[in-house]
Design an enzyme around this catalytic site. Structure first.
Site, short mmCIF file in Angstrom:
data_model
loop_
_atom_site.label_atom_id
_atom_site.label_comp_id
_atom_site.label_asym_id
_atom_site.label_seq_id
_atom_site.Cartn_x
_atom_site.Cartn_y
_atom_site.Cartn_z
N THR A 96 0.86 -1.18 0.00
CA THR A 96 0.00 0.00 0.00
C THR A 96 0.90 1.23 0.00
O THR A 96 1.52 1.55 1.02
CB THR A 96 -0.91 0.01 1.24
OG1 THR A 96 -1.67 -1.20 1.28
CG2 THR A 96 -1.86 1.19 1.21
N LYS A 172 -7.63 0.03 -2.32
CA LYS A 172 -7.01 -0.31 -1.03
C LYS A 172 -7.11 0.87 -0.06
O LYS A 172 -7.24 0.68 1.15
CB LYS A 172 -5.55 -0.71 -1.24
CG LYS A 172 -4.85 -1.18 0.05
CD LYS A 172 -5.46 -2.44 0.62
CE LYS A 172 -4.85 -2.84 1.96
NZ LYS A 172 -3.43 -3.21 1.87
N LYS A 244 1.02 5.28 8.33
CA LYS A 244 1.20 5.47 6.88
C LYS A 244 -0.12 5.37 6.14
O LYS A 244 -0.46 6.26 5.33
CB LYS A 244 2.17 4.41 6.34
CG LYS A 244 2.21 4.32 4.80
CD LYS A 244 3.13 3.23 4.32
CE LYS A 244 2.63 1.83 4.62
NZ LYS A 244 1.57 1.39 3.67
#
Length: 295
Positions: A96, A172, A244
């Site tokens: 990701t 995602k 993140k």
């Protein structure tokens, strides 16, 4: 059909994915950690002494790195693998990194005659080892055809969400919004149960039997109860990963002018956790940000 897969990054997700794929394909692996490389060899994966050695003549190069910076260094840095890959080979990106991260590398790979499959995965290490992941894919027809057999072997649910790299990251990002919020909400709920004097284990069991049940509550809940133990819970998904990922979520929302106040609040919890030194701990320890001590 794919015959050789190189897996670069043998961490919590990379190693079980490689182990699963080795049942069907010849898999070469590389990681900067000698310990992880030794574990891969024990699992039947052919160890490589460098990333360049791993990708030589590979049909598909599965990349499992932490962030965009690592991706760009791996592909185009001083010892970048893009120059060592054979023309027509495919980079299968399972990480990701956000849409901007994919856009930064897609054109460069195309100019080098390489394919890119944007295929972030979801499901965790156990499901990765069982070939039971959700994989969402953005890829053109050529890249899809070149990697479909590998993608099928990795997944129980395989969804092609777009015909070019970037769409996988977008899907995602939506997935991680929900995952990050659900973990934070589970932490708040169990912290409240503690504060109200309930038997927290019994409360968790009851919640999982009703409408409040969720995958993240069932998966992270038991580890949240271990977060106050001296050794803490087993690290299955680091808290700093959600720093993140929630950063990617809120940045994506801002880029399209969308307000996501719940996601933003969850992001702040993960940032506070990282600030308190929990970044390398399991993300279930976010409960200790809400309630630093067990009542």
């Amino acid at each position: 059909m794919t015959t050789t897969v190189a897996v670069l990054g043998l961490g919590a997700m990379g190693l079980p994915m490689a182990t699963n794929l080795s049942q069907t394909f010849t898999v070469r692996g590389f990681d900067i950690s000698a310990e992880r490389l030794a574990l891969a060899q024990q699992a039947g994966i052919v160890p490589a002494t460098s990333a360049a050695e791993a990708v030589a003549d590979a049909d598909v190069v599965l990349v499992a790195v932490r962030n965009q910076a690592q991706l760009e260094e791996l592909l185009f840095g001083q010892d970048g693998i893009a120059a060592a890959m054979r023309p027509g080979a495919a980079v299968l990106l399972t990480s990701t990194v956000g849409g901007a991260g994919v856009e930064a590398v897609a054109g460069r790979l195309r100019d080098m005659g390489l394919l890119l499959v944007d295929a972030p995965v979801s499901g965790g290490p156990v499901r990765a080892g069982d070939g039971d992941l959700l994989v969402v894919v953005g890829a053109d027809d050529e890249a899809w055809a070149a990697t479909e057999d590998v993608l099928e072997a990795m997944s129980s649910t395989l969804v092609r969400v777009g015909d070019e790299p970037g769409y996988g990251q977008s899907m995602k990002t939506v997935n991680q919004l929900l995952c990050g919020v659900h973990i934070a909400a589970a932490g708040e709920a169990l912290a409240l149960a503690q504060a109200l004097g309930l038997d927290v284990e019994a409360a968790l069991k009851a919640l999982m039997a009703g409408a409040a049940e969720s995958f993240m509550l069932g998966d992270r809940g038991p580890r949240m109860l271990q977060a106050y133990d001296e050794d803490g819970p087993e690290v299955r998904s680091r808290l700093d990963i959600f720093v993140k990922d929630m950063g990617i979520v809120t940045a994506a929302a801002k880029s399209v002018g969308l307000s996501t106040p719940v996601a933003a609040a969850a992001e702040q919890l993960y940032l506070q956790g990282a600030r308190r030194g929990l970044g390398a701990q399991d993300d279930s320890t976010v409960i200790t940000v809400i309630a630093p001590e067990r009542d």
